[in-house]
Design an enzyme around this catalytic site. Structure first.
Site, PDB file in Angstrom:
ATOM      1  N   ARG A 149       0.852  -1.188   0.000  1.00  0.00           N
ATOM      2  CA  ARG A 149       0.000   0.000   0.000  1.00  0.00           C
ATOM      3  C   ARG A 149       0.888   1.237   0.000  1.00  0.00           C
ATOM      4  NH1 ARG A 149      -3.486   2.364   5.043  1.00  0.00           N
ATOM      5  NH2 ARG A 149      -1.523   3.434   5.344  1.00  0.00           N
ATOM      6  N   TYR A 161      -1.972  12.336   6.991  1.00  0.00           N
ATOM      7  CA  TYR A 161      -2.155  11.188   7.874  1.00  0.00           C
ATOM      8  C   TYR A 161      -1.426   9.961   7.319  1.00  0.00           C
ATOM      9  CZ  TYR A 161      -4.186   7.264  10.297  1.00  0.00           C
ATOM     10  OH  TYR A 161      -4.343   6.114  11.008  1.00  0.00           O
ATOM     11  N   ASP A 213      -4.921   3.978   0.015  1.00  0.00           N
ATOM     12  CA  ASP A 213      -5.989   4.235   0.989  1.00  0.00           C
ATOM     13  C   ASP A 213      -6.334   5.722   0.988  1.00  0.00           C
ATOM     14  OD1 ASP A 213      -7.654   4.299   3.222  1.00  0.00           O
ATOM     15  OD2 ASP A 213      -6.333   3.039   4.453  1.00  0.00           O
ATOM     16  N   HIS A 215      -8.659   7.005   2.996  1.00  0.00           N
ATOM     17  CA  HIS A 215      -9.053   7.340   4.370  1.00  0.00           C
ATOM     18  C   HIS A 215     -10.365   8.119   4.478  1.00  0.00           C
ATOM     19  CE1 HIS A 215      -5.659   5.502   6.254  1.00  0.00           C
ATOM     20  NE2 HIS A 215      -4.804   6.195   5.552  1.00  0.00           N
ATOM     21  N   GLU A 239      -8.924   2.168  -1.427  1.00  0.00           N
ATOM     22  CA  GLU A 239      -9.579   1.878  -0.141  1.00  0.00           C
ATOM     23  C   GLU A 239     -10.282   3.098   0.445  1.00  0.00           C
ATOM     24  OE1 GLU A 239      -6.886  -0.108   2.457  1.00  0.00           O
ATOM     25  OE2 GLU A 239      -7.772   0.721   4.276  1.00  0.00           O
ATOM     26  N   GLU A 265     -13.134  -1.014   7.185  1.00  0.00           N
ATOM     27  CA  GLU A 265     -12.360  -1.219   8.410  1.00  0.00           C
ATOM     28  C   GLU A 265     -13.040  -0.628   9.641  1.00  0.00           C
ATOM     29  OE1 GLU A 265      -8.728   0.631   6.960  1.00  0.00           O
ATOM     30  OE2 GLU A 265      -8.950   2.237   8.398  1.00  0.00           O
ATOM     31  N   ARG A 286     -13.365  -5.052   4.388  1.00  0.00           N
ATOM     32  CA  ARG A 286     -12.163  -4.930   5.202  1.00  0.00           C
ATOM     33  C   ARG A 286     -12.416  -5.070   6.695  1.00  0.00           C
ATOM     34  NH1 ARG A 286      -7.709  -3.978   4.744  1.00  0.00           N
ATOM     35  NH2 ARG A 286      -7.510  -1.922   5.681  1.00  0.00           N
ATOM     36  N   GLU A 342      -4.083  -7.460   5.539  1.00  0.00           N
ATOM     37  CA  GLU A 342      -3.184  -6.322   5.788  1.00  0.00           C
ATOM     38  C   GLU A 342      -2.254  -6.658   6.957  1.00  0.00           C
ATOM     39  OE1 GLU A 342      -3.469  -1.497   6.465  1.00  0.00           O
ATOM     40  OE2 GLU A 342      -5.119  -2.719   7.166  1.00  0.00           O
ATOM     41  N   TRP A 405     -13.369  11.888   8.826  1.00  0.00           N
ATOM     42  CA  TRP A 405     -12.177  11.308   9.418  1.00  0.00           C
ATOM     43  C   TRP A 405     -10.935  11.782   8.710  1.00  0.00           C
ATOM     44  CZ3 TRP A 405      -7.579   9.126   9.283  1.00  0.00           C
ATOM     45  CH2 TRP A 405      -7.001   9.165  10.582  1.00  0.00           C
TER      46      TRP A 405
HETATM   47  O1  EZ4 Z   1      -6.247   4.425   9.926  1.00  0.00           O
HETATM   48  O2  EZ4 Z   1      -5.527   1.660  12.034  1.00  0.00           O
HETATM   49  O3  EZ4 Z   1      -5.789   0.529   6.450  1.00  0.00           O
HETATM   50  N1  EZ4 Z   1      -5.349   0.928   7.475  1.00  0.00           N
HETATM   51  C1  EZ4 Z   1      -5.658   2.096   8.027  1.00  0.00           C
HETATM   52  C2  EZ4 Z   1      -5.126   2.376   9.409  1.00  0.00           C
HETATM   53  C3  EZ4 Z   1      -6.173   3.077  10.268  1.00  0.00           C
HETATM   54  C4  EZ4 Z   1      -5.882   2.969  11.740  1.00  0.00           C
HETATM   55  C5  EZ4 Z   1      -7.088   3.375  12.558  1.00  0.00           C
HETATM   56  O4  EZ4 Z   1      -6.949   3.003  13.887  1.00  0.00           O
HETATM   57  O5  EZ4 Z   1      -6.387   2.857   7.448  1.00  0.00           O
HETATM   58  O6  EZ4 Z   1      -3.959   3.130   9.336  1.00  0.00           O
HETATM   59 CO    CO Z   2      -7.425   1.877   5.810  1.00  0.00          CO
END
Ligand code: EZ4
Ligand code: CO
Length: 405
Positions: A149, A161, A213, A215, A239, A265, A286, A342, A405
């Site tokens: 990833r 992030y 990802d 997010h 993702e 997730e 996920r 993962e 988020w």
């Molecule tokens: O943001 O585990 O795919 N993995 C992620 C992680 C999550 C954190 C949240 O607690 O997106 O980095």
């Molecule tokens: Co993620």
């Protein structure tokens, strides 16, 4: 022969990051472990377990796993949500651990036996600049990973992030009484992401599986545009493009792109994703063992997904403890539509606190052959690292509005 639960204890420990661990003990002296870690809300789930669940477990037959699950889910009146489902998940995994230990078998044997030799895994590579990102991806390839990833910095933003400017590894939660605040600019990200990921694809060729990802930060329309722009990159998946409280939002994304989509997730039950699955709006779900009611509920989610050619790919960051991570690898071993796990990895100390039979080699995971889940808990070592508050950052847009988020 029937056994009886005689104890259910909850441990909070922070060997580098916070974990909530449940230990169930039976009259015959069998011990089962469960993970109830909810990143940034650890004390809430510990209280839920200690104050409301543990007293109900004592005296029950540990082999009645499904009945205990239904009792905790239906009996609480207030259903679902991350705290409740993580607590139920911890009990569920601890009871499967006990059952498999009593049977003298690794858990995957009780889940139907192996459907594969080993479980494909992916890890993270991140760096601020593209050239450093290529080095980070190469380092992961040298460790044998076949899927990576890739996350990167965004020009004009001071931080992003999951991407550190100086170190390749990162820990999502930072110590402190309150979350750090970051800035976020979706337009800047959308301008940069296709080129950054195309550079990675050019560098690695077509053998390596690449993932990315987002997010949860895009609107459906932005996600559709990004998915389309990334089609030449040939991602394994894109993702968490949208927050997906509104499952129908993914329909618009799906109509516009063939880039595979993964989500879930932060989901806790099948009801968070049943439309996504039955309408085939995503390719991978996920949901993690710890956050969605344990092995029992995840098996049902994956069974539903199987009927719709959607595959399982559980969350596996450092905030999923080695206990539920191990349970997830057992599921991977025994579930036909389990695609990939993962594996963010753990600090050395975490491996010491949770000694485990599961192992990583050459891009794959194996659950090991120890009876049960095969993950222990070193209570004395854990006690040396007490809970220490840590939070994921929050992000605000350039005008100060809090992001999704
Ligand atoms: O943001 O585990 O795919 N993995 C992620 C992680 C999550 C954190 C949240 O607690 O997106 O980095
Ligand atoms: Co993620």
């Amino acid at each position: 022969m029937t056994d009886t639960i005689v104890g259910a204890e909850v441990f909070l420990t922070s060997p580098g990051r916070n974990y909530v661990t449940l230990r169930i003990t039976t009259a015959d002296g069998v011990v089962g472990h469960g993970d109830a870690t909810v990143n940034g809300r650890e004390l809430a789930v510990a209280s839920y377990l200690r104050d409301h669940v543990a007293p109900l477990l004592v005296g029950r037959d540990p082999a009645r796993i499904e009945d205990t699950w239904q009792y905790l889910y239906r009996g609480a009146y207030w259903r679902r949500g991350p705290i409740t489902m993580a607590a139920i998940g911890a009990v569920d995994v601890a009871l499967w651990d006990i059952l498999a230990k009593r049977a003298g078998q690794p858990l995957y044997q009780l889940l139907g036996g192996a459907v594969r030799d080993r479980v494909l895994t992916y890890t993270h590579a991140s760096a601020w600049d593209t050239s450093a990102l290529l080095d980070a991806v190469d380092a992961r390839r040298e460790q044998g990973f076949r899927a990576v990833r890739a996350q990167f910095g965004v020009p004009g933003l001071p931080t992003v992030y999951g991407v550190h400017k100086d170190v390749a590894a990162y820990e999502p939660a930072a110590r402190g009484a309150a979350p750090a605040e970051e800035r976020w600019d979706t337009s800047a990200y959308l301008r940069h992401a296709p080129a950054a990921l195309a550079a990675v694809r050019d560098h690695v060729g077509h053998e390596l599986e690449l993932l990315h990802d987002a997010h949860h930060r895009l609107t459906p329309q932005q996600a559709a545009r990004l998915g389309k722009a990334l089609e030449p990159v040939d991602l394994y998946w894109l993702e968490d493009v949208t927050p997906a409280e509104n499952q129908e939002a993914l329909r618009l994304v799906r109509q516009h792109t063939t880039t595979p989509l993964a989500i879930g997730e932060v989901f806790n039950t099948v009801f968070d994703l049943h439309h996504l699955v039955t309408e085939q709006l995503v390719d991978f779900v996920r949901v993690a063992v710890v956050h969605a009611g344990g092995v029992s509920h995840l098996r049902k989610i994956f069974a539903l997904a199987e009927a719709f050619q959607v595959r399982g790919a559980p969350h596996g960051p450092s905030d999923v403890s080695p206990v539920s991570f191990g349970a997830s690898v057992h599921l991977g071993m025994s579930t036909h539509n389990f695609a990939i796990q993962e594996y963010m990895g753990y600090a050395d100390l975490v491996h010491e606190v949770f000694p485990h039979a599961w192992s990583y080699a050459d891009g794959y995971l194996h659950p090991g052959q120890e009876p049960g889940v095969g993950v222990g808990f070193d209570e004395r070592l854990a006690a040396r690292y007490p809970y220490d508050p840590a939070y994921l950052p929050v992000a605000r847009r350039l005008d100060g509005t809090l992001t999704d988020w």
